[in-house]
Write a protein that holds these residues in place. Structure first.
Motif, PDB file in Angstrom:
ATOM      1  N   ASP A  46     -41.094 -14.131  75.324  1.00 46.24           N
ATOM      2  CA  ASP A  46     -40.480 -12.962  75.949  1.00 46.24           C
ATOM      3  C   ASP A  46     -40.498 -11.708  75.082  1.00 46.24           C
ATOM      4  OD1 ASP A  46     -38.500 -13.458  74.065  1.00 46.24           O
ATOM      5  OD2 ASP A  46     -37.022 -14.139  75.532  1.00 46.24           O
ATOM      6  N   THR A  87     -43.635 -13.260  79.311  1.00 42.48           N
ATOM      7  CA  THR A  87     -42.610 -12.822  80.247  1.00 42.48           C
ATOM      8  C   THR A  87     -41.841 -11.662  79.608  1.00 42.48           C
ATOM      9  OG1 THR A  87     -40.801 -13.587  81.678  1.00 42.48           O
ATOM     10  CG2 THR A  87     -40.834 -14.461  79.445  1.00 42.48           C
ATOM     11  N   GLY A  88     -41.045 -10.980  80.379  1.00 48.06           N
ATOM     12  CA  GLY A  88     -40.185  -9.918  79.855  1.00 48.06           C
ATOM     13  C   GLY A  88     -40.939  -8.827  79.126  1.00 48.06           C
TER      14      GLY A  88
END
Length: 104
Positions: A46, A87-88
């Motif tokens: 992330d 992700t993120g």
């Protein structure tokens, strides 16, 4: 089946136009198996300060080394699957890179 996560089913993967990642030209499209997507999605990075990018890459490469797709170079599989491992903030970083920034 519509309510299953996308990684639960097999998918045909093709390069995304304008992507920061340049996929080597391959003669074949291939289908990533759902369980392979689950492995990659289970090891998402992330980009937060308390996460270790080297550890993520090490695990990602270990997962990819287990995956074999007939008539497709492992490097191409890695490059196609790498965005799925983010992700993120890490995914945002990749999406904001210039086209062709990452290549074989």
């Amino acid at each position: 089946m519509d309510d299953e996560p996308m990684w639960a089913a097999d998918r045909v993967v093709t390069p995304t136009p304008g992507s920061a990642i340049t996929i080597p030209e391959t003669a074949n499209e291939f289908t990533i198996k759902g369980n392979h997507l689950t492995l990659v999605k289970g090891n998402q990075f992330d980009g937060r300060t308390k996460t270790d990018p080297q550890k993520h890459i090490h695990k990602f490469l270990g997962i990819c080394d287990m995956l074999k797709y007939k008539d497709t170079e492992n490097e191409a599989v890695r490059l196609m699957m790498f965005p799925l491992s983010l992700t993120g903030e890490a995914k945002t970083w990749l999406d904001e890179l210039n086209e062709g920034t990452i290549e074989k």
